[in-house]
Scaffold this motif. Sequence first.
Motif, short mmCIF file in Angstrom:
data_model
loop_
_atom_site.label_atom_id
_atom_site.label_comp_id
_atom_site.label_asym_id
_atom_site.label_seq_id
_atom_site.Cartn_x
_atom_site.Cartn_y
_atom_site.Cartn_z
N THR A 130 -10.78 35.41 3.14
CA THR A 130 -11.04 34.69 1.88
C THR A 130 -9.82 33.86 1.47
O THR A 130 -9.96 32.73 0.99
CB THR A 130 -11.41 35.68 0.76
N GLU B 278 -17.95 35.87 3.45
CA GLU B 278 -18.99 36.91 3.40
C GLU B 278 -20.21 36.45 4.19
O GLU B 278 -20.84 37.23 4.89
CB GLU B 278 -19.38 37.19 1.95
N ARG C 104 -12.62 37.41 -7.79
CA ARG C 104 -12.13 38.10 -6.59
C ARG C 104 -12.55 39.57 -6.59
O ARG C 104 -12.58 40.23 -7.63
CB ARG C 104 -10.60 38.01 -6.51
N1 ASP Z 1 -13.81 38.44 -0.16
C1 ASP Z 1 -13.72 38.36 -1.59
C2 ASP Z 1 -12.29 38.61 -2.02
O1 ASP Z 1 -11.41 38.72 -1.19
C3 ASP Z 1 -14.68 39.27 -2.28
C4 ASP Z 1 -14.58 40.73 -1.92
O2 ASP Z 1 -13.93 41.10 -0.94
O3 ASP Z 1 -15.16 41.54 -2.64
O4 ASP Z 1 -12.02 38.61 -3.18
#
Ligand code: ASP
Length: 439
Positions: free
Chosen positions: A50, A115, A183
């Motif tokens: 992310t 995701e 996040r």
């Molecule tokens: N991948 C996203 C983040 O790093 C959401 C999650 O992991 O829940 O914030």
Amino acid sequence: MKKVVKFGGSSLADAEQFKKVKNIILADETRAYVVPSAPGKRYDGDIKITDLLYECYGLASEGKNFYEPFQAIKDRYNGIIQDLNINLSLNEEFSVIEDSLLHNPQRDYTASRGEFLNGRIMAEFLGREFIDAKDVIFFDEAGNYDHAKTIPVLRSRLENCESAVIPGFYGTDINGNIKTFSRGGSDITGSIVASACNAGVYENWTDVSGLLMADPKIVSSPAVISSITYKELRELAYMGASVMHEDAIFPVKKAGIPINIKNTNRPEDAGTWIVENTAKRSNYTITGISGRKDFCSITISKDLMHSEVGFCRKVIQCFEESGIALEHIPSGIDSITVIVQENKFIEHEQQILSKIAKTVSPETLEVESGIALIAVVGRGMRAQSGTAAKIFTALANARVNVRMIDQGASELNIIVGVASEDFERAVRSIYHIFVDNGH
Ligand code: ASP
């Protein structure tokens, strides 16, 4: 009874982790709906997918070259696909994302691909249907999650599908664009899916064996909380315990579905149960301790304040007008203290102080910074006498001076204010008096 299982980024960081996850899912046939996050860190210093996606977006939106982080993302997914030995190519998806970054970069869309792609891999690896979150999770005009719109659509989609993979973290806004939660938002997706299918349990798989009774950076190897109510959790989380995304509690709480926090690397551990109510006692009188530094106190004193009708309201109003939330308001006969977050207060400090001086003409007005608040939380405290005495004994033994005490009317918590430099020592002393003595 179906279960919804959400796996966090560290549970899906590489192919080895994917295999553990598959074993967990196959070990229980009620684990019907799987909500994956994007791949997280494999080791200290590694970068989450992310974060790489946000980096690509940042560069692309300034017209800069994003080749390096984008290549790192592709390599990461291709590595997982190769090591899992599955028959899947994401090349087409990669070019769609690259295209959008080149011609019309969008922040939320870009971030959501972590995701999305991981969900595609997971669905292929498990041989389960892939449901794109964009078709079943919705946001309203104000950009908030729209429960009323989402639930019927998602529910009817799940009714036609025994088991599936639904990627976390995103949905669609009213204009049909992809929008993400904040996040850590895959936790919210898992909770929504659990609520839509009326799951028996929402399992949230991570890399710790549950919630810990205290911050492990302060107390070494704190005990795991075996069960905790939503209310207790809220108290601990508000005071800084990091658990799941705060907004993930609401959908399952509303539907009366318990959450079980579990460890992907130690699936045999019972983990923590988060429930509405329970007759189960916690192992100790207290359920947990958390706390935060950087509060300040404003003490307003005036002789005969006690008999001046409207005094407190006027003081509170001075803070309200500057948009400052009040944490606690301990009061004496002729004084009232207001505890607020230091960084928020400082911005409006002089404005608020002069308003107070004008509106209530206090005799003294004292400001003290560097206060830490510690919340000692536990449903067991209600039925147990001597809890407060024990806390203060612990603090006295540790030579910590108590600056403020506040017990919530629910008797679910006792808040103590101490000097910031005493914070860690205070938390350790309270933890040890309850846990090491076994009460
Ligand atoms: N991948 C996203 C983040 O790093 C959401 C999650 O992991 O829940 O914030």
